[in-house]
Scaffold this motif. Structure first.
Motif, short mmCIF file in Angstrom:
data_model
loop_
_atom_site.label_atom_id
_atom_site.label_comp_id
_atom_site.label_asym_id
_atom_site.label_seq_id
_atom_site.Cartn_x
_atom_site.Cartn_y
_atom_site.Cartn_z
N ALA A 40 0.84 -1.20 0.00
CA ALA A 40 0.00 0.00 0.00
C ALA A 40 0.87 1.25 0.00
CB ALA A 40 -0.89 0.01 1.23
N MET A 42 0.59 3.86 1.73
CA MET A 42 0.82 4.49 3.03
C MET A 42 2.00 3.91 3.78
SD MET A 42 -0.08 2.19 5.52
CE MET A 42 -0.60 3.16 6.93
N ARG A 72 0.76 -7.77 -4.14
CA ARG A 72 -0.03 -8.55 -3.19
C ARG A 72 -0.01 -9.98 -3.68
NH1 ARG A 72 -4.94 -4.26 -1.55
NH2 ARG A 72 -3.46 -2.67 -0.90
N MET A 90 -0.36 1.99 -7.23
CA MET A 90 -1.40 2.61 -6.43
C MET A 90 -1.24 4.13 -6.38
SD MET A 90 -2.55 1.02 -2.95
CE MET A 90 -4.25 0.70 -2.70
N TRP A 161 -9.89 -0.04 7.21
CA TRP A 161 -8.64 -0.47 6.57
C TRP A 161 -7.48 -0.49 7.54
CZ3 TRP A 161 -3.63 0.31 5.29
CH2 TRP A 161 -3.14 -0.49 4.25
N ASN A 185 -10.20 3.95 -2.42
CA ASN A 185 -10.40 3.71 -0.99
C ASN A 185 -9.80 4.89 -0.22
OD1 ASN A 185 -10.77 2.54 1.48
ND2 ASN A 185 -9.05 1.10 1.31
N VAL A 187 -9.07 6.31 3.36
CA VAL A 187 -8.99 5.84 4.75
C VAL A 187 -8.81 7.03 5.69
CG1 VAL A 187 -7.79 4.28 6.35
CG2 VAL A 187 -7.78 3.77 3.89
N ASP A 208 -5.32 8.66 4.19
CA ASP A 208 -4.54 7.72 3.38
C ASP A 208 -5.47 7.22 2.28
OD1 ASP A 208 -3.60 5.31 2.28
OD2 ASP A 208 -4.07 4.18 4.11
N THR A 209 -5.19 7.56 1.06
CA THR A 209 -6.08 7.07 0.00
C THR A 209 -5.34 6.18 -0.97
OG1 THR A 209 -5.93 8.59 -1.90
CG2 THR A 209 -7.06 9.42 0.10
N GLY A 210 -6.07 5.25 -1.58
CA GLY A 210 -5.44 4.36 -2.54
C GLY A 210 -6.38 4.04 -3.68
N1 SER Z 1 -4.14 1.93 2.44
C1 SER Z 1 -5.35 1.85 1.70
C2 SER Z 1 -5.32 0.75 0.66
O1 SER Z 1 -4.28 0.20 0.40
C3 SER Z 1 -5.62 3.18 1.01
O2 SER Z 1 -4.46 3.64 0.41
O3 SER Z 1 -6.33 0.44 0.10
#
Ligand code: SER
Length: 531
Positions: A40, A42, A72, A90, A161, A185, A187, A208-210
């Motif tokens: 991620a 973050m 992942r 991301m 999350w 997403n 967060v 924290d966005t993804g």
């Molecule tokens: N940490 C969250 C995710 O990986 C948003 O960045 O989805």
């Protein structure tokens, strides 16, 4: 919109709104051995959420934006359907005590609807649970932006999350859906979850966005699978028509992952990240074999895996026929379990996957324990000496150019805790005099205690710097350069490289060449030590 334009648009949008652009961190997280890969955006910012590092000092802003390379691996077996990937990019914007829900939601809405021109199907918010209240604030914000918007509520499984690894920042989320797909997403990092899974409030609120680039490209390019986006189309079109679509997708996904991993100098091995790399490479090789196509990932490491694989394929198959255990096939013949399963399926034999997984886990634990004893740990599994030898390899490479001229081209390199090994193109044996000069140059540079610095540049810019790289290797759009010297312009050595390196070459000690010999036609091999 092609993926390069999307990347640019995203960074620019947030840069214009006061976010510092931060390069992707390495695919292998530094200083966090509880996870194999960065999963991620973050992750590299964890200390800023916790207040142990200061974003103003490091980035000049409380807000950042990045495009993070991520892996992942929990779903490797699902790859091949329409939506699972191992490697992805991301897009994320982050705030450490800067803005909060209102701005985060407004930015996301504006980016999706105005910049990307997409229609939001619906959004979700956290429904609440014991100890964490329902997120009515986000619902209100969404309604104030668009009174018609459909808002759904969901619980911890979908709308909460984190943390990554064993502990860290986490919180409720709001998520944006386009064409039925979760796109973004967002967060709200309000909590810290400890190892015992206990939540405590964070002092500073964090955002924290993804958003997966691949998914965004898919909805923006209006295609029905990830694999029809420009990110994969090129790879897929190079495969023969008769290869089944599922296999094409697996090869396309694995190619991006393999290239990203090789780009960070990971080597195939039988454990940790190296095992994931080997598994991905061997899976591609297995399909090459089965569907008789030759896949081109321009890399020496890939070719050498192919060679090893082809060498053991015949004898491994014989062992398979004799009923040899899948785990032995893996450790001795390099057969990934998928290969064994695939062959078994063809022959109508069963494979005990559970037993393999158990054997494998045990094997990993034993080798991990061995590693920890051998080295002090840290630095992503590299010992201090390995890191020093890696930096010394860069110095050696440049010194060889200085002494032997530009006929020298790197062919390979390998580092153990004891020594470095460097293979390079050169037509003849080096003289004693030449070896001595190379040693002298390296030792003189070490005595000058030059700093080792790091820069992330767009590939075009990076190539212009004249930094050394493999000519036949494909690099990602953004590459990392390590240089030895005060500035990139004046640096003594510059190379495309993912690190790690020492901070200053003054730490290296004395450099000595222990051996110089032929490795194959036109290729010389040097071994050297630091003492
Ligand atoms: N940490 C969250 C995710 O990986 C948003 O960045 O989805």
């Amino acid at each position: 919109m092609d993926s390069a334009q999307i990347r640019q648009k995203f960074l620019k949008f947030f840069e214009e709104r006061g976010h510092a652009v931060v390069p992707s961190s390495s695919l292998v997280p530094e200083g966090d051995s509880s996870v194999l890969f960065t999963t991620a955006g973050m992750q590299q910012f964890k200390p800023y959420y916790l207040g142990s590092k200061d974003p103003i000092k490091d980035f000049g802003s409380k807000n950042t934006v990045s495009i993070q390379k991520s892996m992942r691996t929990s779903d490797i077996d699902e790859v091949g359907d329409e939506s699972h990937l191992t490697f992805f990019e991301m897009l994320g914007n982050f705030s450490f005590g800067g803005y909060w829900k209102k701005e985060a939601i407004e930015y996301a809405h504006e980016f999706i609807t105005k910049e990307m021109g997409l229609k939001i199907d619906y959004v979700t918010v956290f429904e609440g649970e014991e100890g964490v209240p329902e997120d009515t604030e986000s619902a209100e914000i969404w309604k104030s932006i668009d009174s018609e918007i459909v808002i759904k509520k969901a619980g911890r499984k979908d709308n909460f999350w984190g943390p990554t690894g064993e502990e860290g920042p986490c919180g409720p989320t709001t998520e944006i859906y386009v064409n039925g797909l979760e796109i973004w997403n967002i967060v709200f990092n309000e909590y810290y979850q400890d190892k015992a899974k206990k939540l405590t409030k964070l002092e500073k609120l964090g955002i924290d966005t993804g958003m997966g680039l691949e998914r965004l490209a898919m909805v923006s390019q209006n295609v029905s699978t990830l694999f029809e986006t420009d990110l994969f189309a090129n790879i897929i079109s190079r495969l023969p028509d008769e290869v089944p679509i599922r296999i094409k997708r697996i090869v396309a996904d694995h190619t991006r992952a393999i290239e990203a991993m090789l780009g960070e100098n990971l080597q195939p091995s039988n454990k940790d990240q190296g095992y994931v790399l080997r598994r991905l490479i061997r899976r591609v090789l297995m399909y090459e074999n089965k569907y008789v196509f030759k896949y081109v990932i321009n890399s020496e490491v890939f070719d050498s895996e192919r060679k090893k694989f082809n060498e053991t394929l015949g004898s491994g198959l014989k062992q398979f026929e004799r009923g040899v255990d899948p785990f032995i096939l893996f450790t001795t013949y390099g057969f990934p379990i998928e290969l064994t399963e695939e062959i078994a399926k063809e022959k109508g034999v069963a494979v005990d996957r559970k037993k393999f997984d158990e054997d494998f886990k045990q094997h990993q634990e034993i080798s991990k324990a061995g590693m920890e004893q051998k080295f002090k740990g840290g630095l992503g599994g590299h010992s201090d000496m390995e890191v020093k030898l890696h930096t010394a390899t860069h110095l050696l490479h440049q010194a060889l150019h200085d002494v032997l001229g530009d006929e020298v081209g790197q062919k390979g390199s390998n580092i153990t805790p004891e020594r470095l090994r460097f293979d390079f193109s050169f037509p003849r044996k080096m003289t004693e005099e030449e070896k001595k000069r190379v040693e002298e140059i390296v030792n003189k540079k070490i005595a000058a205690a030059l700093p080792v610095q790091h820069s992330v540049l767009q590939k075009e810019e990076a190539l212009k710097t004249g930094a050394r790289h493999f000519f036949d290797q494909k690099y990602p759009d953004e590459v990392s350069i390590y240089y030895i010297g005060e500035s990139l312009e004046s640096a003594y050595s510059k190379e495309f490289c993912g690190g790690p390196h020492v901070a200053n070459i003054g730490e290296l000690g004395h450099f000595r060449i222990t051996n110089e010999e032929s490795s194959s036609a036109g290729v010389r091999r040097i071994k050297a030590v630091l003492e």
